[in-house]
Design an enzyme around this catalytic site. Structure first.
Site, PDB file in Angstrom:
ATOM      1  CB  SER A 182      11.019  34.440  11.226  1.00  0.00           C
ATOM      2  OG  SER A 182      11.346  33.825  12.396  1.00  0.00           O
ATOM      3  CG  ASP A 233      14.688  33.467  11.356  1.00  0.00           C
ATOM      4  OD1 ASP A 233      14.822  34.624  10.728  1.00  0.00           O
ATOM      5  OD2 ASP A 233      13.786  33.122  12.454  1.00  0.00           O
TER       6      ASP A 233
END
Length: 315
Positions: free
Chosen positions: A84, A196
């Site tokens: 991320s 993610d």
């Protein structure tokens, strides 16, 4: 990013992004092809050091402080693995940007400009603006051309496994790694649905080990700071989500040789003081861990001094 998304203009849902990167699933600690590990090193060679940068949204300014501290100490990683926001900061550094350049970029970024909103689909931010910005951040280079070897970790949501991206289009890879479920649209790539990386590997130490690291320096910016309050339904949801994520990721983060864990709160979208505080706390947390890091490196083989590291990196 949630706040930025709510403030942006609406747009239609794009066609699924074509596959423009390659990687492999992390299964039982091993990476599937084409994510090959680093070549074997000789016993006399210095230890191969991986820097693992975890997810945590706008807490990510702390990663820049960590990079500043490590570079000032002459510690240059051979491999960078990120999830991320950690993937975004790590990719920029691996592509050749200095920590000072990264800090300048962070201070001039308008976060709202990255929110391209859609009204349909399993998220309300498309992520194409993020991909374009991230691609510019690395100078348009593909991952395999970076100055330092790099991997971004996303999550294959159908298989519930980490997907470690090591080749191809950096912008789209970083978009996938940072596709927060329910906020960003998932990235559709060659039959995979990627979200993610923090869902399965918030601090991706196992991926770094699988790629051949001898020493892993991990940075956890999410699990050691203030908890969200429980004063509203949204803050309660965020608090529970944080607790779940940290319970799942804790053992992996703790398996690093050195864990840097600054206690920080996320900076606001336009919070210059919060950005600087996060950067400073990251720097201070890294400085505090330097004795432990040097001891670990000493046990694994010969050290490299700052001048040699700087010459080797070309910086």
């Amino acid at each position: 990013m949630l706040a930025a998304g709510l403030l942006a203009a609406c747009a239609s849902v794009p066609e699924p992004a074509p596959r423009s990167f390659e990687g492999g699933w992390l299964i039982d600690g091993a990476l599937q092809a084409p994510a090959a590990p680093l070549p074997a090193r000789s016993p006399a060679a210095r230890p191969r050091v991986a820097l693992v940068l975890g997810g945590g949204g706008l807490r990510g300014y702390a990663h820049i402080g960590v990079l500043q501290a490590l570079e000032a100490a002459g510690i240059q990683p051979d491999l960078i693995v990120g999830t991320s926001i950690g993937a975004i900061i790590g990719a920029a550094y691996a592509s050749g940007r200095t920590p000072e350049q990264l800090w300048q970029q962070a201070n001039t970024l308008r976060v709202r400009s990255l929110a391209d909103v859609t009204l349909s689909g399993p998220g309300f931010v498309k992520g194409e603006a993020l991909a374009r910005w991230a691609d510019g951040l690395v100078g348009g280079q593909v991952i395999e051309r970076f100055a330092v070897r790099f991997a971004a970790v996303a999550t294959d949501i159908d298989r519930t496994r980490p997907y470690v991206i090591t080749q191809g289009d950096a912008g789209q890879a970083l978009r996938a790694s940072a596709a927060i479920p329910g906020v960003f649209l998932p990235v559709q790539a060659d039959g995979l649905t990627l979200v993610d990386g923090g869902v399965t590997a918030l601090v991706p130490v196992h991926a770094a080990r699988a790629l051949g690291a001898d020493v892993v320096i991990a940075v956890d910016i999410y699990c050691h700071g203030p908890r969200y309050p429980s004063s509203s339904s949204v803050s309660m949801w965020l608090r529970v989500s944080q607790a779940q994520s940290c319970l799942l990721s804790g053992p992996e983060a703790a398996s690093a040789d050195v864990l840097i864990a600054p206690a920080i709160a996320p900076a606001g979208v336009d919070d210059a003081e919060g950005r600087e505080t996060a950067r400073r706390l990251g720097y201070e947390a890294a400085i505090a861990q330097l004795p432990a890091l040097r001891a670990v490196l000493g046990r694994h083989g010969p050290m490299v001094d700052a001048a040699e590291a700087a010459a080797a990196s070309g910086r």
